[in-house]
Every structure is written in C-alpha cells, then in structure tokens.
Design a protein around this motif. Structure first.
Motif, mmCIF file in Angstrom:
data_model
loop_
_atom_site.group_PDB
_atom_site.id
_atom_site.type_symbol
_atom_site.label_atom_id
_atom_site.label_comp_id
_atom_site.label_asym_id
_atom_site.label_seq_id
_atom_site.Cartn_x
_atom_site.Cartn_y
_atom_site.Cartn_z
ATOM 1 N N UNK A 1 39.669 30.622 45.312
ATOM 2 C CA UNK A 1 40.755 31.595 45.451
ATOM 3 C C UNK A 1 40.364 32.943 44.853
ATOM 4 N N UNK A 2 39.692 32.912 43.707
ATOM 5 C CA UNK A 2 39.271 34.153 43.050
ATOM 6 C C UNK A 2 38.313 34.945 43.924
ATOM 7 N N UNK A 3 37.297 34.282 44.462
ATOM 8 C CA UNK A 3 36.287 35.002 45.235
ATOM 9 C C UNK A 3 36.853 35.458 46.581
ATOM 10 N N UNK A 4 37.747 34.667 47.185
ATOM 11 C CA UNK A 4 38.390 35.103 48.429
ATOM 12 C C UNK A 4 39.133 36.422 48.233
ATOM 13 N N UNK A 5 39.700 36.617 47.041
ATOM 14 C CA UNK A 5 40.537 37.801 46.791
ATOM 15 C C UNK A 5 39.797 38.939 46.094
ATOM 16 N N UNK A 6 38.599 38.684 45.618
ATOM 17 C CA UNK A 6 37.853 39.681 44.857
ATOM 18 C C UNK A 6 37.160 40.644 45.816
ATOM 19 N N UNK B 1 32.512 40.311 50.088
ATOM 20 C CA UNK B 1 33.016 40.526 51.439
ATOM 21 C C UNK B 1 32.201 39.774 52.478
ATOM 22 N N UNK B 2 32.555 39.980 53.737
ATOM 23 C CA UNK B 2 31.934 39.246 54.842
ATOM 24 C C UNK B 2 30.675 39.929 55.368
ATOM 25 N N UNK C 1 28.940 42.513 46.659
ATOM 26 C CA UNK C 1 28.686 43.923 46.953
ATOM 27 C C UNK C 1 28.248 44.718 45.722
ATOM 28 N N UNK C 2 28.288 44.058 44.571
ATOM 29 C CA UNK C 2 27.799 44.691 43.348
ATOM 30 C C UNK C 2 27.403 43.587 42.376
ATOM 31 N N UNK D 1 43.520 28.479 55.442
ATOM 32 C CA UNK D 1 43.425 29.684 56.274
ATOM 33 C C UNK D 1 42.858 30.867 55.494
ATOM 34 N N UNK D 2 42.258 30.582 54.343
ATOM 35 C CA UNK D 2 41.706 31.647 53.531
ATOM 36 C C UNK D 2 42.754 32.269 52.622
ATOM 37 N N UNK D 3 42.428 33.465 52.125
ATOM 38 C CA UNK D 3 43.327 34.210 51.246
ATOM 39 C C UNK D 3 42.803 35.627 51.143
ATOM 40 N N UNK D 4 43.661 36.531 50.712
ATOM 41 C CA UNK D 4 43.235 37.904 50.517
ATOM 42 C C UNK D 4 43.112 38.675 51.815
ATOM 43 N N UNK D 5 42.194 39.630 51.809
ATOM 44 C CA UNK D 5 42.052 40.580 52.917
ATOM 45 C C UNK D 5 41.798 39.896 54.253
#
Length: 388
Positions: free
Chosen positions: A48-53, A57-58, A284-285, A333-337
């Motif tokens: 959940x943390x990484x899905x929303x962080x 990204x993809x 990304x960083x 179904x994922x989370x976040x963006x």
C-alpha cells in the motif's frame, strides 16, 4: 533482505502460490525474489505504501529497447495511462473520466443483469465450462456495448485481448509475443476505422464520449483514444473473468452464497484470491523504505495477493470469510494514482452476475476439480467445469 527462490511457472506454485507468499511475509516486508532479480513488497503496509508513494511510478527511468517484432505492441502501449506518469497520465485519466462516469457505469446495471440472466438460463444441461458459457462473455459483451462496437465482434475482441495480455505472463514465448504484436495491429486498425466513423456519425456510446471529452482545450488524440479503448477491454475483461471464475469456485467449495448485499462477498473474493498477483514500480529517486535503500531506476514488485492474506491486518487472513468486516480495503485494483479506472464497472458486473447465477441455479456444483492456468502474473482458472 532475505533471498527467496520460486519459479512462477512451477506447477505447484501456479495452483497455490499462497504458501510462498506466507513464507515471503514471514521473511519481512521486502524480500529479494531471485527468479525476478528484484525486491518484492510482501505485506499490506509495504504494498500500500509503495502504490501511493509518488517517488515510485510505472514509467522506467531508462526505457529498454523495443525489439522489432514487438514494435506494434509497444506502439499501442506508448499511449496507455497504465504505463504513464504525470503530467501525461493526469491529462489522459482526467479526459477518460469525463466520459467514463459513475452515472454511465451505473446505467449499465439493467443490461448487465439481463445479459447475466440470459447466459445463466442458457447454461447447458449436464456438464459445462462456466468460464466459456458465463464468465468470459459478460465483460467482453458489456465493454463492446459500452464502447459502441458491434456485439458480434465480441469473439474477435476476446481473441485480440487474450493474445495481448500474454505479454504480462511470466512464461511468455516468442510465438506468444508474435501473437500479441499481430493482435495489437489488428485491434488498433479496427478501432481506428471505428473511431473515424464515430467522428462523422456520433452515437450514445463511450467512443463518441471520448471523442467529445475535453479539458482546458485538450482532447484525446486518435492514438490515445484507441489505446484507451484497448486498455479498458484488456484490463477490465481479464480481471473480471478471473474474479468471477475464482469467486464461483470459492462459493462452490465453501457453500458461500451472495446475500441481499453481495458487496462483502465480492470484496472477500478480491482479497482472498485476486485476479492479478504482481505489479511493478520503478524508483524515481534514492529512497529508503522498510530498511532497504532503493536507488533511482531500481524496480520493485508489489505482491498484491500476498497483501490480501496479511494476518497483521486481516484476522485469520488465510481463511475465506464471506461476510468479513475486518481490515482495510483490499488492494486487488491497486491504490493511489494508478487505481484501476475500470474498478467500478468490474465491481458492478461481479455484484450483479454472481447472485443471478446462483439464483438461477441454486444446485450448481463442481463437476471436476478446478485448476488454475499457467498465466502468472495473473491468477485465474483454465476451466471451471460445473453441473446444474
């Protein structure tokens, strides 16, 4: 970080990956899955943390070269909001949601119910594969009607979709890659002609709405529109078919049935045996999470199915509880963006179709032991033989 080895195509894993996930969670929120050569998030908190962080990204930092034989497939993928990050993802998702509205989705309920009823009534006497006779037709016919493409095209849409999603399977072969590329070309050509026809002859369908969708002077290009339609079919169809099949299997094995409100049962199916087990992100960083130092460009796998069985947030997480009320929302179904844009439609189809099936055939039973297909990262049955 502990290193674990497990082939995703091993027959035992294909049939039951959950013991491996339990071992992975016991090793920590992050483990190194040697077969993928990358860290994997195993717990609900980590996934959940990484899905929303937004530091993950993809889009890859350094896109890999595209082999010539896969150029047609990646020409379509290049416009997929599933694979993009802001600002382009924001623009595409916003435009799609202006057409793919809650009102439009809810308005499909009577059609979904009528279709599910027709298919349930038509279930053959004796033994039948419920995947072919009920689970597969519903989402592909619904999305064909929603898009406004001829319903008679459903078998062809299904063929293209099945060929393209082979690209996300751990066991894909060169022959399957060629099939995926060919399907992408045919699918895109069909939709390009259909989109052009709708520009001059608008109808009350999603393609017309996508053509008209505009925000701050921005519109979808034809290529973006084509890819969006393909994404809605491929992602929505695959998840719904597997969840319907996995859900019916669970109901028949445990005696569970949809109640007056089928939503809790559907959410428990999605938690307990979701249709997609692994999704990836890229750092990304440079960032430290759960004791691991990620460097820019590092990939990380998110074990969605492991998160659903996490006993730290779901009491007795390895037990199927149809009316479960504990724990956070599942991450199927994922989370976040990147939360799945088609999730409301998938849930609606599931909440309508499952009760109708069991209302029509209360004595439905398994006619053969179900088996899962070798399609990881997806998790769904290769057939579901039933008798009524």
């Amino acid at each position: 970080m502990e290193t674990l080895r497990q082939s995703p195509t091993d027959p035992g894993f294909v049939q039951d990956p959950y013991p491996f996930y339990a071992r992975a969670r016991a090793a920590g929120p992050l483990v190194w899955w040697q077969d993928y050569a990358m860290p994997m998030a195993t717990t609900h908190a980590a996934v959940n943390t990484i899905l929303r962080d937004r530091r993950f990204g993809r889009e890859p930092v350094d896109p890999p070269p595209v082999p010539d034989h896969l150029a047609p497939f990646y020409a379509v993928e290049a416009h997929s909001m599933l694979e993009l990050e802001p600002p382009r993802h924001t623009r595409l998702r916003s435009l799609v949601l202006r057409a793919f509205t809650t009102r439009r989705i809810q308005a499909l309920a009577p059609e979904i119910a009528a279709l599910a009823r027709d298919l349930a009534v038509a279930l053959p006497e004796g033994e039948a594969d419920l995947l072919d006779t009920f689970c597969r037709p519903i989402p592909v016919i619904v999305i064909a009607r929603l898009l406004g493409v001829p319903e008679a095209m459903a078998p062809e849409l299904l063929r293209w979709s099945n060929a393209m999603v082979q690209m996300y399977q751990a066991r894909r072969t060169r022959a399957e890659e060629d099939e995926a590329a060919h399907a992408a070309s045919e699918f895109a050509a069909f939709l390009r002609a259909h989109v052009e026809a709708r520009r001059s002859d608008p109808r009350d369908d999603l393609i017309t709405q996508l053509i008209a969708a505009e925000e701050a002077g921005e519109k979808l290009s034809t290529d973006e529109l084509i890819t969006t339609c393909i994404l809605l079919l491929n992602a929505g169809h695959e998840a719904t078919v597997h969840t319907l099949g996995n859900g019916v299997k669970l109901c028949l094995e445990t005696g569970a049935r949809p109640g007056a409100d089928p939503a809790p049962l559907i959410e428990e199916i999605l938690r307990f045996d979701p249709p997609l087990h692994l999704f990836t992100r890229t750092a990304y960083e440079d960032v430290t999470l759960f004791g691991h130092d990620f460097r820019r460009g590092d990939p990380v796998g998110l074990l969605l199915a492991s998160a659903g069985r996490d006993g730290a947030v779901y009491a007795d997480g390895d037990r199927f509880v149809p009316d479960r009320g504990d724990g956070p929302a599942n991450l199927a179904f994922g989370a976040g963006l990147h939360f799945c844009v088609g999730a409301p439609l998938a849930r609606l189809e599931l909440q309508i179709a499952l009760p109708i099936l069991f209302d029509t055939h209360p004595a439905l039973r398994l006619a053969a032991a179900p088996s899962y297909a070798n399609i990881y990262h997806f998790h769904g049955l290769d057939r579901l033989m039933v008798a009524r």
